[in-house]
Write an enzyme that holds these catalytic residues in place. Structure first.
Site, PDB file in Angstrom:
ATOM      1  N   SER A   1       0.847  -1.224   0.101  1.00 53.34           N
ATOM      2  CA  SER A   1       0.027   0.018  -0.157  1.00 53.34           C
ATOM      3  C   SER A   1       0.620   1.261   0.149  1.00 53.34           C
ATOM      4  O   SER A   1       0.332   2.380   0.110  1.00 53.34           O
ATOM      5  CB  SER A   1      -0.922  -0.048   1.084  1.00 53.34           C
TER       6      SER A   1
ATOM      7  N   HIS B   1     -41.348  23.673  -9.619  1.00 55.50           N
ATOM      8  CA  HIS B   1     -41.342  22.950 -10.659  1.00 55.50           C
ATOM      9  C   HIS B   1     -40.675  23.590 -12.007  1.00 55.50           C
ATOM     10  O   HIS B   1     -40.850  23.590 -13.154  1.00 55.50           O
ATOM     11  CB  HIS B   1     -42.579  22.698 -11.312  1.00 55.50           C
TER      12      HIS B   1
ATOM     13  N   SER C   1     -14.537  28.548 -25.467  1.00 55.34           N
ATOM     14  CA  SER C   1     -14.758  27.293 -26.324  1.00 55.34           C
ATOM     15  C   SER C   1     -14.097  27.671 -27.559  1.00 55.34           C
ATOM     16  O   SER C   1     -13.483  28.604 -27.898  1.00 55.34           O
ATOM     17  CB  SER C   1     -16.204  27.242 -26.879  1.00 55.34           C
TER      18      SER C   1
ATOM     19  N   LYS D   1     -18.901  31.958 -26.816  1.00 51.86           N
ATOM     20  CA  LYS D   1     -18.787  31.166 -25.541  1.00 51.86           C
ATOM     21  C   LYS D   1     -18.242  31.666 -24.336  1.00 51.86           C
ATOM     22  O   LYS D   1     -16.943  31.847 -24.318  1.00 51.86           O
ATOM     23  CB  LYS D   1     -18.773  29.743 -25.791  1.00 51.86           C
TER      24      LYS D   1
ATOM     25  N   GLU E   1     -20.142  23.660 -13.202  1.00 57.15           N
ATOM     26  CA  GLU E   1     -20.259  22.314 -14.007  1.00 57.15           C
ATOM     27  C   GLU E   1     -19.412  21.203 -13.205  1.00 57.15           C
ATOM     28  O   GLU E   1     -19.750  20.185 -13.059  1.00 57.15           O
ATOM     29  CB  GLU E   1     -19.871  22.617 -15.358  1.00 57.15           C
TER      30      GLU E   1
ATOM     31  N   LYS F   1      -8.252   3.563   2.047  1.00 59.26           N
ATOM     32  CA  LYS F   1      -7.383   4.852   1.913  1.00 59.26           C
ATOM     33  C   LYS F   1      -7.647   5.795   0.753  1.00 59.26           C
ATOM     34  O   LYS F   1      -8.032   7.032   0.717  1.00 59.26           O
ATOM     35  CB  LYS F   1      -5.967   4.517   2.258  1.00 59.26           C
TER      36      LYS F   1
HETATM   37  N1  ARG Z   1      -1.275  -1.393   5.224  1.00 57.28           N
HETATM   38  C1  ARG Z   1      -2.124  -1.982   6.003  1.00 57.28           C
HETATM   39  C2  ARG Z   1      -3.395  -1.359   5.791  1.00 57.28           C
HETATM   40  O1  ARG Z   1      -3.363  -0.116   5.351  1.00 57.28           O
HETATM   41  C3  ARG Z   1      -1.654  -1.801   7.465  1.00 57.28           C
HETATM   42  C4  ARG Z   1      -2.084  -2.671   8.596  1.00 57.28           C
HETATM   43  C5  ARG Z   1      -1.499  -4.110   8.192  1.00 57.28           C
HETATM   44  N2  ARG Z   1      -1.790  -5.008   9.126  1.00 57.28           N
HETATM   45  C6  ARG Z   1      -1.533  -6.378   9.096  1.00 57.28           C
HETATM   46  N3  ARG Z   1      -1.706  -6.948   9.952  1.00 57.28           N
HETATM   47  N4  ARG Z   1      -1.050  -6.694   7.786  1.00 57.28           N
HETATM   48  O2  ARG Z   1      -4.572  -1.713   6.487  1.00 57.28           O
END
Ligand code: ARG
Length: 467
Positions: free
Chosen positions: A27, A160, A281, A287, A294, A329
Site C-alpha cells: 500500500s 417545478h 470554447s 462562448k 459544472e 485509504k
Molecule cells: N497497510 C495496512 C493497512 O492499510 C496496515 C495494517 C496491516 N496490518 C496487517 N496485519 N497486515 O491496513
C-alpha cells in the site's frame, strides 16, 4: 532494499513473497500520504513507553530524533520508498533502524500495525476535517454577506422550475446557506467520533506491556482512548460517516451549481460570473462557459462512489482487523481532496457573483408571480379561497390573451372578474409589495432577510466557538 522475505515478519516464512503478490498487497504507493501522522503517532507512542518504563529515556530520545530526521527526509523528497517494505509503517520503521540501529526495533513494542494504521487515519482525518471546516466557514461567511447585500433584490421564485412567486435574491442565497449550516454541523459531529484513539489496541486484544493509553491520547490530542480493542482496529465507520457528510455536502453544492449554470445562460440571464471562473470554447468564439460549477456538479458522482465503496468494503467483515481495510485509504483521500477543492472553488466564487438585477426583476414581472397575492387580497376582503383562486385564474387567462401582467391591468379590467377589487389592490400586485408582505421569520421580506443574515452570522460564530 531486499527483494527476499520481508524483514518485519519473514521469520516463519520458508520462501520469499511472490513478486506480483508483493506488489498486489503493498500500500506504500498511496499510504505514504500518512507519513506525517505515522511519525506523530510513533513519537507519542515512544514517549509513553518511556514514561511507563518500557523504554529508557536515551532510547526514547534516539527514536524521536531519528523519526524527526526521517520526517525531514520525506519533506525534502529524499526518502526512498520501498514497495517490498509494503506500507508507510514498515518503510519508516526500517529507515529508523537503518539510522539508529537496534533501538529502532524497540519502537514497535506494545503496538501493531493494526492499531497504528487506524490511529494514522484518524489523525489524518482530523487534520483534513479542520482544513475543510475552514473552507466551509469561509464559504458560509461570503454567502451570508452576499445575501445581506442582496436583501432587496427581487427575482422570481420557482416551483417545478416554473415562475411561482417573487422572492429576494438574498432569501435564495440564505436557503443555500441553511443547507451548508447543516453540513457544517454534520462535519463537526463526525469529527467527535473521528477523534478517538485506537493506539494500545495492538493487533486486536490489547498488549501485555504496562501502557498508559491516556498519556498517548493526551499527547496526540485525542479526546479519549477507544473503549474496545477489537472495535478500535476494525471499524472504519468514521470514514463512512465522513464520506456521508461529503456526499450530502456535494449534493448541495451540485444543486447550487445547477442554478448557477442555469442563471448564467442567456435564457435566464440572472447573473454574471467573473471571467476567472469561466473558460471559452475552442470553436465557438461567443462562448463563456461556467466550468467551475459544472465541474463541482460533476465531481459529486465520484464522492457518492467513494461512499458506496466504503460501505461495501466494511460490510460483512468479521472482527477484528482484515486486510480489506487497506482499501479504505484511496476513496477517503480522494473524497477529502474533492470536498476541499470544491469548497475552495465555491468560497472564492460566491462572493464574486454579479447579479443582473434588472433582468431578475423583469423575469419576476413576467409569469404572473403575484397571482397568489391577488388571491390573498380577495380572501382578506371576505372571498372564500377557492372562489378567489377561480377569480385570479380568470384574470391570468385574460392577461395571457392581452399580454398584460396583473399589475399592468387597469382597475376596470380587474373588476371584470370581481367587483370587490379596489384601488388598493395595486399595493399587493407590485413585486415590492409582494415580497414585503411575507414578513415573518423564514419569509422573503427584505427586513426578514437582513434579520436572518444576522442570525446566520451568529450561528456560524457559535459553531466556530464550539469546535
Ligand atoms: N497497510 C495496512 C493497512 O492499510 C496496515 C495494517 C496491516 N496490518 C496487517 N496485519 N497486515 O491496513
Amino acid at each position: 532494499m531486499s527483494q527476499a522475505t520481508n524483514q518485519s515478519w519473514g521469520g516463519r516464512f520458508s520462501e520469499p513473497t511472490d513478486a506480483f503478490v508483493a506488489r498486489f498487497t503493498a500500500s506504500v504507493n498511496f499510504d505514504q500520504r500518512l507519513a506525517r501522522q505515522d511519525i506523530q503517532g510513533s513519537i507519542a507512542h515512544a514517549t509513553m513507553l518511556a514514561r511507563v518504563g518500557v523504554l529508557t529515556e536515551e532510547e526514547r530520545d534516539a527514536i524521536i530524533n531519528g523519526l524527526t530526521d526521517i520526517q525531514g527526509e520525506i519533506e525534502r523528497g529524499e526518502f526512498n520508498w520501498s514497495v517490498p517494505l509494503e506500507d508507510v509503517h514498515m518503510n519508516i520503521e526500517a529507515r529508523l533502524t537503518d539510522k539508529i540501529g537496534i533501538t529502532g526495533k524497540k519502537l514497535h513494542t506494545g503496538r501493531s500495525r493494526n492499531d497504528q494504521v487506524a490511529t494514522d487515519i484518524r489523525l489524518f482525518m482530523r487534520d483534513e476535517i479542520d482544513v475543510i471546516e475552514a473552507e466551509l466557514t469561509r464559504l458560509r461567511d461570503g454567502m451570508i454577506e452576499l445575501a445581506e447585500r442582496e436583501a432587496d433584490t427581487i427575482m422570481p421564485g420557482f416551483t417545478h422550475l416554473q415562475t411561482a412567486q417573487p422572492v429576494t435574491f438574498g432569501h435564495h442565497l440564505l436557503a443555500w446557506q441553511e443547507m451548508l449550516a447543516r453540513d457544517h454541523e454534520r462535519l463537526l459531529d463526525c469529527r467527535k467520533r473521528v477523534n478517538v484513539m485506537p493506539l494500545g489496541a495492538a493487533a486486536l486484544a490489547g498488549t501485555t506491556y504496562p501502557i498508559d493509553r491516556h498519556v498517548t491520547a493526551d499527547l496526540l490530542g485525542f479526546d479519549r482512548p477507544a473503549e474496545n480493542s477489537l472495535d478500535a482496529v476494525s471499524d472504519r465507520d468514521f470514514a463512512i460517516e465522513f464520506t456521508s457528510f461529503a456526499s450530502i455536502l456535494l449534493m448541495h453544492l451540485s444543486r447550487m451549481s445547477e442554478e448557477l449554470v442555469l442563471w448564467t445562460s442567456a435564457q435566464f440571464d440572472f447573473i454574471d460570473l467573473p471571467d476567472r471562473f469561466c473558460t471559452g470554447s475552442s470553436i465557438m468564439p461567443q462562448k463563456k462557459n461556467p466550468d467551475v460549477p459544472e465541474l463541482v456538479r460533476g465531481k459529486t458522482g465520484r464522492v457518492y462512489g467513494h461512499l458506496m465503496a466504503l460501505l461495501t468494503l466494511m460490510k460483512s467483515q468479521p472482527l477484528a482487523y482484515n486486510k480489506d481495510n487497506q482499501e479504505d485509504k484511496e476513496p477517503l483521500f480522494d473524497a477529502v481532496d474533492t470536498v476541499r477543492d470544491c469548497l475552495k472553488a465555491f468560497a472564492d466564487m460566491v462572493p464574486a457573483i454579479e447579479p443582473k438585477k434588472e433582468s431578475m426583476y423583469e423575469a419576476a414581472r413576467r409569469g404572473f408571480s403575484t397571482a397568489t397575492d391577488l388571491a390573498d387580497y380577495l380572501v382578506r376582503k371576505g372571498v372564500a379561497f377557492r372562489d378567489a383562486h377561480e377569480i385570479v385564474g380568470l384574470s391570468v387567462a385574460y392577461g395571457l390573451k392581452t399580454k398584460k401582467d396583473l399589475s399592468e391591468m387597469t382597475l376596470e379590467e380587474l373588476q371584470q372578474f370581481s367587483d370587490i377589487i379596489e384601488q388598493d389592490v395595486f399595493e399587493v400586485l407590485t413585486l415590492e409589495g409582494s415580497v414585503a408582505a411575507r414578513n415573518h421569520i423564514g419569509g422573503t421580506a427584505p427586513d426578514q432577510v437582513r434579520a436572518a443574515a444576522n442570525r446566520a452570522r451568529e450561528a456560524l460564530a457559535a459553531l466556530k466557538g464550539a469546535s
